[in-house]
Every structure is written in C-alpha cells, then in structure tokens.
Design an enzyme around this catalytic site. Structure first.
Site, short mmCIF file in Angstrom:
data_model
loop_
_atom_site.label_atom_id
_atom_site.label_comp_id
_atom_site.label_asym_id
_atom_site.label_seq_id
_atom_site.Cartn_x
_atom_site.Cartn_y
_atom_site.Cartn_z
N HIS A 1 0.80 -1.23 0.00
CA HIS A 1 0.00 0.00 0.00
C HIS A 1 0.82 1.28 0.00
CE1 HIS A 1 0.75 0.09 4.36
NE2 HIS A 1 0.56 1.39 4.23
C1 UD1 Z 1 -1.77 5.81 5.56
C2 UD1 Z 1 -0.50 6.35 6.21
C3 UD1 Z 1 0.51 5.23 6.40
C4 UD1 Z 1 -0.08 4.02 7.09
C5 UD1 Z 1 -1.35 3.61 6.36
C6 UD1 Z 1 -2.02 2.44 7.06
C7 UD1 Z 1 -0.01 8.70 5.63
C8 UD1 Z 1 0.85 9.59 4.84
N1 UD1 Z 1 0.14 7.38 5.38
O1 UD1 Z 1 -1.46 5.43 4.23
O2 UD1 Z 1 1.59 5.72 7.20
O3 UD1 Z 1 0.85 2.94 7.07
O4 UD1 Z 1 -2.25 4.71 6.31
O5 UD1 Z 1 -3.00 1.85 6.26
O6 UD1 Z 1 -0.77 9.16 6.46
N2 UD1 Z 1 -8.93 5.25 1.06
C9 UD1 Z 1 -10.18 4.67 0.89
N3 UD1 Z 1 -10.81 4.17 2.00
C10 UD1 Z 1 -10.27 4.25 3.23
C11 UD1 Z 1 -9.00 4.82 3.38
C12 UD1 Z 1 -8.34 5.32 2.28
O7 UD1 Z 1 -10.71 4.58 -0.20
O8 UD1 Z 1 -10.91 3.80 4.20
C13 UD1 Z 1 -8.23 5.82 -0.10
C14 UD1 Z 1 -7.93 7.29 0.12
O9 UD1 Z 1 -8.98 8.09 -0.27
C15 UD1 Z 1 -6.67 7.47 -0.70
C16 UD1 Z 1 -5.98 6.12 -0.60
O10 UD1 Z 1 -6.98 5.19 -0.21
O11 UD1 Z 1 -6.97 7.73 -2.04
C17 UD1 Z 1 -4.84 6.13 0.38
O12 UD1 Z 1 -5.27 6.51 1.69
P1 UD1 Z 1 -4.36 7.48 2.60
O13 UD1 Z 1 -5.01 7.61 3.91
O14 UD1 Z 1 -4.00 8.70 1.84
O15 UD1 Z 1 -2.98 6.74 2.78
P2 UD1 Z 1 -2.64 5.24 3.13
O16 UD1 Z 1 -1.98 4.64 1.93
O17 UD1 Z 1 -3.76 4.48 3.74
#
Ligand code: UD1
Length: 362
Positions: free
Chosen positions: A206
């Site tokens: 991820h």
């Molecule tokens: C985040 C943290 C990372 C941690 C990880 C755990 C930052 C910079 N990174 O990364 O340190 O290891 O969480 O999982 O804060 N999304 C969904 N549904 C959700 C959550 C996210 O669709 O429930 C989508 C978001 O809209 C985004 C992407 O997934 O487009 C990534 O989510 P984001 O929270 O930005 O970062 P993570 O990769 O989860």
C-alpha cells in the site's frame, strides 16, 4: 487529567485500543477520542472499533482522501477547533500518518504538550510522507515514547534527549499478544477464506512509493504472480492499491492460487499471519506483526524502520525492487532459520507504562 487522543488510520485504531483500555481502567484520566476520518471505509475503520472494543470517537472529523497538503491542512484546522473547545492537558498521537502530524502540530501551536507513541523510528528516506510526519511530530513532542533502543538512539542523536523520553516497548506487541491468546475462539483463517492447505504467502502492498510507481508495482506483482507456481498467495487489498491498479487486479482476479480479498479484520489478519509460511509486505506494522507471530517476512521497500528484524534474520529486503531480486529474497527467506529468543519490543506491557508515566506527571 484530560487526554485528547487523535487517530485516523487503521494501525492507529489498533494501537490506541491498547492504551485506551488502560486509560479506561484509570480513574485519574478522562480521554477524548478524535477520529480524523483519514480511513473511512467500514473495513478500514469501523471493524477495528468493534473488534478491539475501542470506544466510539467523541469527534469524527470526516476528513479523508485528497492530496497530502489538503488532507493534513483540513485536519489541522478542525483539530485546532476541538482542542480549543476541550482544553486537554495532553494530546496523544500515534505513528507516522498525516493524522499524527496534524494532531501534533495543532496541539504544539496551542502549547498543549504532545505525547508521541512510536517515537524515534527512521527510514532515512525523506521521500516517504511517513518519514516527514514522524520527524516533525517527534520534534514538536514533549513526551516521546520509543518502542526500541534504536528509536531511543535516534531521538538522542537528534538532540531530543532532554525531552520526556522513555523506552516503553511497542504497543503493537501488547495487542498482538492479546489477539494470539484468543485465537482458539476464532474460526480457522483458511476455512474462512476458502483456502486449502498448500504453502501460503500473505502479501500486502500500500505504500505510495510502490502503488504510485507503475514500474515498481509491475515488478512486485510480476514476482507475486510467479510465486503462485509454488504457493497460494493471499493479497488483502488496501484501497490505495485497488485504486492504482483496478484493471490489473480485475484481470488477475480468478487466477489460480492468487486470492484477492477486501481489507481483513484484525483477528483474521493476525491468524492468517500466524498461519502463513511467509509475509511479503511494504507495511511498517506488518513486518513486526509477522515477527510477533513468528512468521518470516520479506519487505518490498528500499529500507526499513525495523532494522533489528533484518539483523536477526526475521525480515529480509530484496537487493532491488525487481522481479528476480524479490523472488530470490523470498526463496532465501523461506529457507532461513532466524534467531529465537530475542525480544526487542518490550514485554507486552507498553500501554501500561505509557499511561503510568503520564499519570505520574499530574
Ligand atoms: C496511511 C499512512 C501510512 C499508514 C497507512 C495504514 C499517511 C501519509 N500514510 O497510508 O503511514 O501505514 O495509512 O493503512 O498518512 N482510502 C479509501 N478508503 C479508506 C482509506 C483510504 O478509499 O478507508 C483511499 C484514500 O482516499 C486514498 C488512498 O486510499 O486515495 C490512500 O489513503 P491514505 O489515507 O492517503 O494513505 P494510506 O496509503 O492508507
């Protein structure tokens, strides 16, 4: 004493559940729980509140998605409002996410002491958003709760030795021990996922550095697909990976011995880690959880914050993020016999130590 705890992402719900349970058993502390909304899908958020019996948040800020600056900025604005209303004595933040940084920065600017759980980790790769988040958070924190001696050394090297710096062990270890103890009460993870008894690799990807770089992702996926010759490969899909490679994943779904699943609950994932022959991951947390359940790991990144696991043979990094190098690392790690009997992450009582230290300070 009033503590305001800021959580937002999946690993933070897990870590906060251990500390909040101890707080709940303490008369001296009132805890206000703020969920930024960074992770918002039911299987990225709600499931952890239910399974780990984490109290419902007092505030749900609903700020997830969007670019880093926008997400962190909006969280900062809303957390500041909450802190002005609540006037806590301490703000408690976890790990290295955008929610961690927003919580720490909002509090520090209001002169509320910040307590950082999982302080001092470093990957030395400043292109990772997590590295920026953890360095900045450590430097505005008054309380630094380090999980390992390496983390203590980092904080001292960066001139933070005069803060309230404590080696408390890893709260994830507290939770891992608890979940392992209740394993018999859950169904067999292979039965739950419909897997046979073949050797199994559990893979999660991820990190932005992997998901947002098509060339790297292709090398990683190429290796995972090749592994299905010899192993069942289970891949719980983080939304970021699904978003980055929806077409590829749709095309691969149904391939023999490659099992995509939605993000899994904590108990099921822990049982699957324990049952796997190997974990292949770019997650910070899962590298360690593999070790907690005594499963070997290959980390598909250029560096790791948990160097002690590499030194003791539980974790291995490929020499490069290229398909042959990943496959070579998998085979070497499958055959490895890592050192037994070392416990770098404390004794499973980190949450009690953290709450004890905070309450002594009243
Ligand atoms: C985040 C943290 C990372 C941690 C990880 C755990 C930052 C910079 N990174 O990364 O340190 O290891 O969480 O999982 O804060 N999304 C969904 N549904 C959700 C959550 C996210 O669709 O429930 C989508 C978001 O809209 C985004 C992407 O997934 O487009 C990534 O989510 P984001 O929270 O930005 O970062 P993570 O990769 O989860």
């Amino acid at each position: 004493m009033k503590i305001c705890t800021i959580v937002g992402a999946r690993p933070q719900f897990i870590k906060a559940s251990a500390v909040s349970r101890v707080i709940d058993a303490t008369d001296e502390i009132e805890e206000i729980l703020v969920h930024t909304g960074q992770h918002y899908d039911a299987n990225m958020s709600d499931v952890f509140f239910e399974e780990l019996k984490l109290r419902r948040p007092n505030y749900n800020l609903d700020i997830g998605g969007g670019p880093h600056g926008q997400m962190t900025g909006q969280q900062l604005i809303r957390i500041e409002e909450v802190l002005i209303d609540e006037q806590p004595d301490v703000v408690l933040v976890y790990g290295d996410t955008n929610s961690t940084l927003a919580g720490a920065l909002a509090a520090a600017k209001l002169h509320v002491p910040v307590a950082h759980v999982e302080a001092g980790l470093r990957s030395f790769n400043r292109r990772m958003p997590e590295e920026i988040n953890r360095i900045l958070t450590d430097h505005v924190s008054e309380w630094l709760f380090a999980p390992t001696q390496f983390a203590m050394d980092m904080l001292e090297n960066e001139g933070l030795g005069d803060r309230k710096l404590h080696l408390v062990g890893d709260v994830m270890y507290d939770v891992a021990l608890e979940i392992a103890a209740s394993r018999a009460q859950r169904n067999n993870p292979r039965a739950v996922l419909g897997l046979d008894d073949a050797p199994m690799v559990l893979a999660t990807i991820h990190r932005q550095e992997n998901t947002d770089d098509p060339a790297r992702l292709e090398e990683i996926f190429g290796a995972l697909i090749e592994l299905t010759d010899r192993y069942t490969v289970v891949i719980p899909l983080h939304p970021r990976l699904k978003g980055a490679r929806k077409d590829t994943i749709d095309a691969l779904s149904g391939a023999a011995r490659l099992h995509f699943t939605d993000p899994l609950g904590f108990g099921l994932l822990a049982d699957l880690v324990a049952d796997a022959d190997l974990v292949v991951t770019d997650s910070g947390g899962l590298q360690k959880e593999a070790f907690f359940h005594r499963t070997k790991c290959v980390t598909v990144r250029d560096e790791t914050e948990w160097q002690e696991l590499v030194e003791n043979g539980w974790n291995r990094l490929p020499t490069s993020i290229a398909r042959p190098a990943i496959l070579e690392a998998v085979e070497l790690q499958m055959a490895a016999n890592p050192a037994e009997g070392f416990e770098p992450y404390g004794d499973g009582a980190s949450a009690r130590k953290i709450v004890g230290l905070l309450t002594q300070a009243i």
